[in-house]
Each structure stands twice: as C-alpha cells, then as structure tokens.
Write a protein that holds these residues in place. Structure first.
Motif, PDB file in Angstrom:
ATOM      1  N   ALA A 142      41.320  51.995  29.963  1.00  0.00           N
ATOM      2  CA  ALA A 142      39.929  52.051  30.408  1.00  0.00           C
ATOM      3  C   ALA A 142      39.447  50.743  31.025  1.00  0.00           C
ATOM      4  N   GLN A 143      39.798  49.606  30.428  1.00  0.00           N
ATOM      5  CA  GLN A 143      39.370  48.321  30.990  1.00  0.00           C
ATOM      6  C   GLN A 143      40.166  47.899  32.225  1.00  0.00           C
ATOM      7  N   PRO A 144      41.491  48.031  32.226  1.00  0.00           N
ATOM      8  CA  PRO A 144      42.250  47.536  33.384  1.00  0.00           C
ATOM      9  C   PRO A 144      41.924  48.221  34.705  1.00  0.00           C
ATOM     10  N   ILE A 145      41.593  49.510  34.690  1.00  0.00           N
ATOM     11  CA  ILE A 145      41.350  50.214  35.953  1.00  0.00           C
ATOM     12  C   ILE A 145      40.190  49.585  36.726  1.00  0.00           C
ATOM     13  N   PRO A 146      38.981  49.539  36.166  1.00  0.00           N
ATOM     14  CA  PRO A 146      37.896  48.912  36.931  1.00  0.00           C
ATOM     15  C   PRO A 146      38.088  47.414  37.134  1.00  0.00           C
ATOM     16  N   ALA A 147      38.748  46.744  36.168  1.00  0.00           N
ATOM     17  CA  ALA A 147      38.971  45.300  36.313  1.00  0.00           C
ATOM     18  C   ALA A 147      39.856  45.005  37.514  1.00  0.00           C
ATOM     19  N   LEU A 148      40.936  45.747  37.656  1.00  0.00           N
ATOM     20  CA  LEU A 148      41.833  45.524  38.783  1.00  0.00           C
ATOM     21  C   LEU A 148      41.176  45.888  40.102  1.00  0.00           C
ATOM     22  N   MET A 149      40.375  46.951  40.111  1.00  0.00           N
ATOM     23  CA  MET A 149      39.699  47.355  41.338  1.00  0.00           C
ATOM     24  C   MET A 149      38.660  46.325  41.762  1.00  0.00           C
ATOM     25  N   CYS A 151      38.776  43.148  41.020  1.00  0.00           N
ATOM     26  CA  CYS A 151      39.549  41.992  41.478  1.00  0.00           C
ATOM     27  C   CYS A 151      39.985  42.178  42.931  1.00  0.00           C
ATOM     28  N   GLU A 152      40.439  43.365  43.255  1.00  0.00           N
ATOM     29  CA  GLU A 152      40.880  43.608  44.625  1.00  0.00           C
ATOM     30  C   GLU A 152      39.700  43.627  45.588  1.00  0.00           C
ATOM     31  N   LEU A 153      38.590  44.177  45.143  1.00  0.00           N
ATOM     32  CA  LEU A 153      37.398  44.242  45.989  1.00  0.00           C
ATOM     33  C   LEU A 153      36.888  42.844  46.311  1.00  0.00           C
ATOM     34  N   LEU A 154      36.899  41.965  45.296  1.00  0.00           N
ATOM     35  CA  LEU A 154      36.409  40.601  45.482  1.00  0.00           C
ATOM     36  C   LEU A 154      37.473  39.674  46.065  1.00  0.00           C
ATOM     37  N   GLY A 155      38.724  40.103  46.053  1.00  0.00           N
ATOM     38  CA  GLY A 155      39.787  39.267  46.588  1.00  0.00           C
ATOM     39  C   GLY A 155      40.300  38.218  45.629  1.00  0.00           C
ATOM     40  N   VAL A 156      40.284  38.514  44.326  1.00  0.00           N
ATOM     41  CA  VAL A 156      40.828  37.584  43.335  1.00  0.00           C
ATOM     42  C   VAL A 156      42.353  37.568  43.472  1.00  0.00           C
ATOM     43  N   PRO A 157      42.959  36.411  43.667  1.00  0.00           N
ATOM     44  CA  PRO A 157      44.427  36.349  43.813  1.00  0.00           C
ATOM     45  C   PRO A 157      45.143  36.891  42.582  1.00  0.00           C
ATOM     46  N   SER A 158      46.305  37.439  42.778  1.00  0.00           N
ATOM     47  CA  SER A 158      47.064  38.049  41.675  1.00  0.00           C
ATOM     48  C   SER A 158      47.283  37.076  40.528  1.00  0.00           C
ATOM     49  N   ALA A 159      47.551  35.826  40.852  1.00  0.00           N
ATOM     50  CA  ALA A 159      47.859  34.836  39.811  1.00  0.00           C
ATOM     51  C   ALA A 159      46.680  34.576  38.891  1.00  0.00           C
ATOM     52  N   GLY A 160      45.459  34.804  39.363  1.00  0.00           N
ATOM     53  CA  GLY A 160      44.286  34.505  38.552  1.00  0.00           C
ATOM     54  C   GLY A 160      43.635  35.707  37.914  1.00  0.00           C
ATOM     55  N   ARG A 161      44.223  36.878  38.090  1.00  0.00           N
ATOM     56  CA  ARG A 161      43.554  38.094  37.635  1.00  0.00           C
ATOM     57  C   ARG A 161      43.543  38.248  36.117  1.00  0.00           C
TER      58      ARG A 161
END
Length: 395
Positions: A142-149, A151-161
């Motif tokens: 439940a938490q990872p789905i919106p968190a990852l989306m 992150c991608e929407l805002l452009g957070v680099p993979s290393a900092g997610r």
C-alpha cells in the motif's frame, strides 16, 4: 460538552468503517464548541457540505481558522500558508499556483501512467510471493505504490528514493514521537530543496523540472513538492490498505470484484465514499452568511464532515452498506469546488490497478489476525490502519 475530536475520530466498537455515533446524531448544521472556546459550526449533510466548499465566501486561509482538535488549540491562529502551499490560500493566489499544475494532472496524462503503475504493482506482488505469507500489506504494497509514483512524478533519483520514502512515511506515522516526525519533515524539506536546485541545473522529464522553467522561487517549488507528496502519498496508501481491509471484511463484495473486474471503476468510487479517509475539512466565513436558515458570522470556523456527507441517506440509498456496484458519483472524498483534490486522477489510476491485481494474484488472500486486532489510525487526520497483516495459501 462533546469532545470535538471524538466527533471525527471515535469509531464505534467493532465497526471500523462506520462514522462515530455522535456524528450521526448531529443536525445538518449545528454549533460546535472548540477547545479554545471558539464557537464554530459543524456541517454534516451532503448538500450543505458541497454548498460550503463551493462558496467563495468561505475561505481556506489557515490563518483565519481555529482548530477543533485539542492538539492544535494552543495556537490562537496558525500562520499563513508559506509560498507554494496553495491549499491554504484563496483565489487569486490559489488560482495562480493551481493553474500551473492543472495541465500536469489531466485525466489523459494520468491514464498514460497506468502502464507504469501496473509494472510497480507486479514487482511488489512478485516480492510478496517470493517472501511468502504473512506480510504487512501496508509496508509491502500500500505505501510503496503511491510513494514510487510520487517519486517518479517529482523526478526523485533512484538512489535517493529509499530515504525519501522513509522520511515521507515517518511524517505521518503517529506511532513515533512527534520530535522524530518533525525531524523527518525537516529532512524531507531539505531533500526537496536540493532536488529543486538539481532540476534547475539539469532538468529531466518530470513535474518539478517543468515548473523550474517558470518564475517560481526555490521555496515555492519545494513547498509545492511537499504539498503534492503530502496529498498523494499518505491518502492513497491508506485507501489501498483500508480498502483491502474493507474488502476482506465483506467477502461477498470481494467475490463480486474478483468475478467481474469490469466494475473496478465503480468499486473504487464506492470505496472512496464508504471509507472517507479524510474525515473533515475546514473553512472560515469571510462575511456573514445565511446557511440552512442560520446565520454564520464573519470569522466563524466551519468544519465540514466528509464522512457524514458520504453517509447521508438523502444522497445515497442505504449509505452504510458497501455496494461495489453502486453509482457513488458525487461523493465528497476528493472535496468539492476550486480546492477539489488536484491529484485525484492519479489516485484513481493507482487504486484501479492495485486492487484487482492484488486479489487476482492471491485468490485466497485473508487477514492473518482477527479483524478486531488490526491497529487503526483512529487519531490521525487521515484514517486508515497502521498495519494490515495478511496471508494466503501458497501454491
């Protein structure tokens, strides 16, 4: 005197999805005594909630409001919303900020994200299957789905997610000390500010990079990022977790959704209505307003109960029944009027993918603990569960 917090947060024993009993007994418009002595108003009917939310004579400016919750009553008035936090502003300031973002959250653009949501959910389900039961659905799904989306929407680099998600989750975790939550928010703000600077230097294909081409300051951009994070992470995460809890508690409805994925859109709207995880909102009267035959005076704080509005029998037949085939159009779970949730289409995409994928992957999914032992977020601004242990029969 009724405890205002109990009006919104004290669910009936054994009925985690139902409104507080005191809320049901309230008139459509009634006086509400705030902890600091302010006499405000409580609106509970669907028609009046929408009327208040659509009326420009009621302001969203934080500095004009009193809080009905004891924890916030020590401050006479909160400070004005900082630059970029347009949820606490009125037009024209609100219009300026929202206009910059509206094109980024169109129905069409959000639908284009469906494929990415499907990839994320499949990866998370694979991980759950590899780990084997039981798992905590909150942290595993439940938490990872919106968190990852987000992150991608805002452009957070993979290393900092990973750290980004950890701090974001801590901000709304009422199980940890408040000092830790403030510390997590400070780290999040620092991360967002650094992200804004990085996007200005080297833009990428994301929302923050798009916004850096305008005249917004670094502070405005960081606060917009924080606002989008707060609005799009905790809410959707709790809808996915609490929604799964509701489905597992209503096996007939769960079976209907599994048998007919074609009702998914209706099911999502009904779960939004039935659960109403953001239980209330507030407005301040800018002038004297007559509402439902009563005079609300300028300066009065008005609390609108989303939870009560979505269970109003004048709007929804048998409102206490979860019916995934119901036409729940007109629910107030995303608000109403100019402040209606900007990211609602992204939230819908995530839920329309996540619920069917979960129940299709694990046909025997069930709670791993008795339902009465599921820890509820009963005293949070966003209702939900702290954990949802689930299990299933391994193949």
């Amino acid at each position: 005197m009724t405890d205002p917090a109990g009006l919104f947060m004290e669910r009936p024993a054994g009925c985690p999805f139902d409104p507080p009993e005191e809320l049901r007994r309230r008139q459509p418009l009634s006086r509400l005594a705030f902890p600091d002595g302010h006499m405000g108003w409580l609106v509970t009917s669907h028609a009046l909630v929408r009327a208040v939310l659509a009326d420009p004579r009621f302001s969203s400016r934080h500095e004009l409001m009193r809080s009905p919750l004891p924890a916030a009553s020590t401050m006479e008035h909160p400070p004005p919303a900082p630059p970029g936090m347009f949820i606490g502003m009125d037009p024209p300031e609100h219009t300026r900020y929202r206009g910059l973002l509206t094109a980024k959250f169109t129905v069409r653009r959000m639908r284009l994200l469906t494929e990415r949501v499907e990839q994320i959910t499949a990866e998370l389900l694979d991980a759950m299957e590899r780990q084997g039961p039981p798992v905590d659905l909150v942290t595993a799904y439940a938490q990872p789905i919106p968190a990852l989306m987000i992150c991608e929407l805002l452009g957070v680099p993979s290393a900092g997610r990973e750290s980004f998600q950890r701090h974001a989750a801590a901000v709304n975790d009422h199980d940890i000390p408040v000092e830790e939550r403030y510390g997590a928010f400070a780290e999040l703000q620092k991360t967002l500010h650094e992200l804004v600077l990085a996007k200005r230097a080297e833009p990428t294909d994301d929302l923050l990079s798009d916004l850096t081409t305008g005249d917004l300051t670094d502070e405005e951009l960081a606060n917009i990022g924080a606002l989008l994070l707060g609005a799009g992470l905790d809410t959707t995460a709790n809808m996915l977790a609490l929604g799964t809890f509701a489905l597992l508690s209503h096996p007939g409805q769960l079976a209907a959704l599994r048998a007919d994925p074609g009702i998914t859109d209706q099911a999502v709207e009904e779960l939004l209505r039935y659960l109403s995880i953001v239980h209330s909102g507030m407005r301040a009267a800018l002038e004297d307003v007559e509402l439902d035959g009563q005079l609300i005076k300028a300066g009065d704080t008005v609390v609108v109960s989303t939870l009560a509005a979505n269970r109003d029998p004048a709007k929804f037949t048998d409102p206490d029944i979860l019916d995934l085939r119901r036409n729940a159009a007109g629910h107030t779970s995303f608000g109403h009027g100019v402040h209606q949730c900007l990211g609602q289409q992204l939230a819908r995409v995530e839920m329309r993918v996540a619920f069917p994928a979960l129940i299709a992957r694990f046909p025997t999914l069930r709670l791993a603990i008795p339902p009465e032992d599921v820890p509820l977020r009963a005293h949070s601004d966003v209702y939900g569960v702290h954990r949802l242990p689930v299990t299933w029969d391994e193949r």
